[in-house]
Design a protein around this motif. Structure first.
Motif, PDB file in Angstrom:
ATOM      1  N   UNK A   6       8.701   9.213  -8.592  1.00 57.90           N
ATOM      2  CA  UNK A   6       7.980   8.056  -9.117  1.00 57.90           C
ATOM      3  C   UNK A   6       6.701   7.878  -8.313  1.00 57.90           C
ATOM      4  N   UNK A   7       5.607   7.584  -8.990  1.00 53.89           N
ATOM      5  CA  UNK A   7       4.353   7.273  -8.308  1.00 53.89           C
ATOM      6  C   UNK A   7       4.091   5.776  -8.415  1.00 53.89           C
ATOM      7  N   UNK A   8       3.844   5.153  -7.271  1.00 52.85           N
ATOM      8  CA  UNK A   8       3.468   3.748  -7.235  1.00 52.85           C
ATOM      9  C   UNK A   8       1.973   3.615  -6.997  1.00 52.85           C
ATOM     10  N   UNK A  31       8.143  10.746   0.975  1.00 50.51           N
ATOM     11  CA  UNK A  31       7.049   9.840   0.616  1.00 50.51           C
ATOM     12  C   UNK A  31       5.716  10.477   0.994  1.00 50.51           C
ATOM     13  N   UNK A  32       4.821  10.527   0.028  1.00 45.98           N
ATOM     14  CA  UNK A  32       3.457  10.985   0.269  1.00 45.98           C
ATOM     15  C   UNK A  32       2.502   9.895  -0.196  1.00 45.98           C
ATOM     16  N   UNK A  33       1.432   9.680   0.544  1.00 45.08           N
ATOM     17  CA  UNK A  33       0.506   8.596   0.203  1.00 45.08           C
ATOM     18  C   UNK A  33      -0.935   9.091   0.211  1.00 45.08           C
ATOM     19  N   UNK A 324      10.250   4.274   3.844  1.00 48.17           N
ATOM     20  CA  UNK A 324       8.831   4.330   3.521  1.00 48.17           C
ATOM     21  C   UNK A 324       8.115   5.468   4.218  1.00 48.17           C
ATOM     22  N   UNK A 325       8.721   6.051   5.223  1.00 49.25           N
ATOM     23  CA  UNK A 325       8.043   7.097   5.967  1.00 49.25           C
ATOM     24  C   UNK A 325       7.028   6.528   6.941  1.00 49.25           C
ATOM     25  N   UNK A 326       6.378   7.404   7.684  1.00 49.29           N
ATOM     26  CA  UNK A 326       5.492   6.971   8.765  1.00 49.29           C
ATOM     27  C   UNK A 326       4.220   6.293   8.265  1.00 49.29           C
ATOM     28  N   UNK A 331       0.292   1.414   2.998  1.00 43.12           N
ATOM     29  CA  UNK A 331       0.130   1.257   1.543  1.00 43.12           C
ATOM     30  C   UNK A 331       1.423   0.670   0.976  1.00 43.12           C
ATOM     31  N   UNK A 332       1.888  -0.388   1.599  1.00 46.38           N
ATOM     32  CA  UNK A 332       3.209  -0.937   1.298  1.00 46.38           C
ATOM     33  C   UNK A 332       3.430  -1.245  -0.182  1.00 46.38           C
ATOM     34  N   UNK A 333       2.474  -1.871  -0.899  1.00 47.04           N
ATOM     35  CA  UNK A 333       2.752  -2.159  -2.312  1.00 47.04           C
ATOM     36  C   UNK A 333       3.059  -0.926  -3.143  1.00 47.04           C
ATOM     37  N   UNK A 334       2.405   0.200  -2.839  1.00 42.15           N
ATOM     38  CA  UNK A 334       2.636   1.434  -3.604  1.00 42.15           C
ATOM     39  C   UNK A 334       4.056   1.952  -3.397  1.00 42.15           C
ATOM     40  N   UNK A 335       4.451   2.057  -2.135  1.00 41.17           N
ATOM     41  CA  UNK A 335       5.781   2.587  -1.829  1.00 41.17           C
ATOM     42  C   UNK A 335       6.856   1.634  -2.333  1.00 41.17           C
TER      43      UNK A 335
END
Length: 352
Positions: A6-8, A31-33, A324-326, A331-335
């Protein structure tokens, strides 16, 4: 849990952020951001292309679904928020016509993108709620203190529920749950009216000479690569140029002020911004009866500011959720949105 990606999204007026959350069986999510500077008012019609570029940086496979949050609708390129929300919804649809997209409403519902179009104001400035709802699933009691480039969210979670009084930007401003101060883009005249200089207080210019990013660059709180917005004078985000910009705050330059004097001005602005955030925290806590155990969860680009506010107030600190990962805390809202949508899809048997 079956495999799911899923992408946020958190589509703002000056930054577009995204997180890919990939679940495999019972393993810890991968998790990738990505964060991209993008000023919507300068080239709004390029937003679909930007979204495709960001997704390509995250993954070469289409996700099963996307979770959408936004704040870009407030940009004055749009005459109303209604227009802005619909523009963001359209842009996502143009960029990803074959991917199911769900939008988080201000009541906490996941709504298909096409349905959201009919009631756009239910989805304006919804990014803070994604963070708060996810935190409420992890921590029974917490004070989310998310300090970004432009704004600060102060959101209480009490007994496992989001205890915010406001939902819209306006209501959140009135309740102290949204503070229009951040660690990159805030004009300094919005933080201070005067600064100490040579034994007295000097009024500041309200010109757009310097921003908080210059303060924290000079103080070593951020790196040049963290300065992800345009500088006021168009020169590079270096300590040398940041000092030049700060000198102009008092209508001077680096030939009139010493580096020590400029750094002292920066330190004073830092202290005043800390007070702005602390005042909001005290306001929110006061209506909750100043609970003894409401630890602070520091998030965002300016998490260092949240940590210092908590330290000065004697409040305990929480760590961002391990899932959430490191980098997830920046980018908290996305995760959070990606995680919440995954749970919703799995729990209720919805087809992405």
């Amino acid at each position: 849990m079956i495999s799911m990606s899923i992408v946020g999204w958190d589509i703002g007026g000056v930054h577009t952020k995204a997180a890919l959350v990939r679940y495999e069986a019972d393993a810890v999510p991968d998790v990738r951001v990505v964060t991209r500077p993008f000023e919507v008012w300068r080239a709004k019609d390029r937003l679909p292309d930007l979204l495709r570029d960001v997704l390509a940086e995250l993954t070469d496979r289409p996700p099963q679904a996307m979770a959408l949050t936004m704040t870009a609708e407030l940009s004055d390129v749009f005459r109303t928020k209604r227009e802005g929300v619909r523009f963001v919804l359209d842009s996502v649809g143009i960029a990803f016509p074959k991917t199911p997209v769900y939008v988080l409403s201000l009541t906490g519902e996941w709504v298909p993108r096409a349905e959201a179009y009919d009631r756009p104001l239910d989805f304006a400035a919804n990014n803070w709620l994604a963070t708060a709802l996810y935190v409420a699933e992890v921590y029974r009691n917490a004070l989310v203190l998310d300090v970004g480039s432009t704004t600060t969210d102060v959101v209480p979670v009490v007994d496992g529920r989001v205890a915010a009084l406001g939902r819209t930007d306006l209501d959140r401003l009135l309740h102290g749950e949204l503070v229009y101060t951040g660690v990159l883009r805030t004009p300094l005249a919005a933080v201070v009216r005067s600064v100490p200089l040579r034994g007295r207080f000097c009024p500041v210019s309200s010109e757009y000479f310097a921003v908080t990013g210059d303060v924290y660059l000079v103080l070593g709180r951020i790196r040049p690569e963290d300065y992800t917005c345009p500088t006021p004078d168009g020169r590079p985000p270096t300590v040398e140029f940041a000092r030049e910009r700060l000198a102009r705050l008092v209508c001077a330059d680096i030939e009139q002020l010493t580096p020590a004097e400029i750094d002292a001005i920066a330190d004073y602005i830092y202290e005043r911004q800390l007070q702005q955030v602390e005042t909001a925290v005290r306001k929110v806590r006061s209506r909750l009866g100043e609970p003894a155990d409401l630890p602070v969860l520091p998030l965002g680009t300016g998490a260092f500011l949240a940590v210092e506010v908590a330290r000065r107030m004697g409040l305990r600190l929480l760590e961002p959720p391990m899932a959430w990962g490191s980098a997830g805390g920046r980018v908290a809202p996305c995760v959070a949105a990606a995680s919440l949508l995954t749970n919703w899809l799995m729990a209720d048997g919805h087809e992405p």
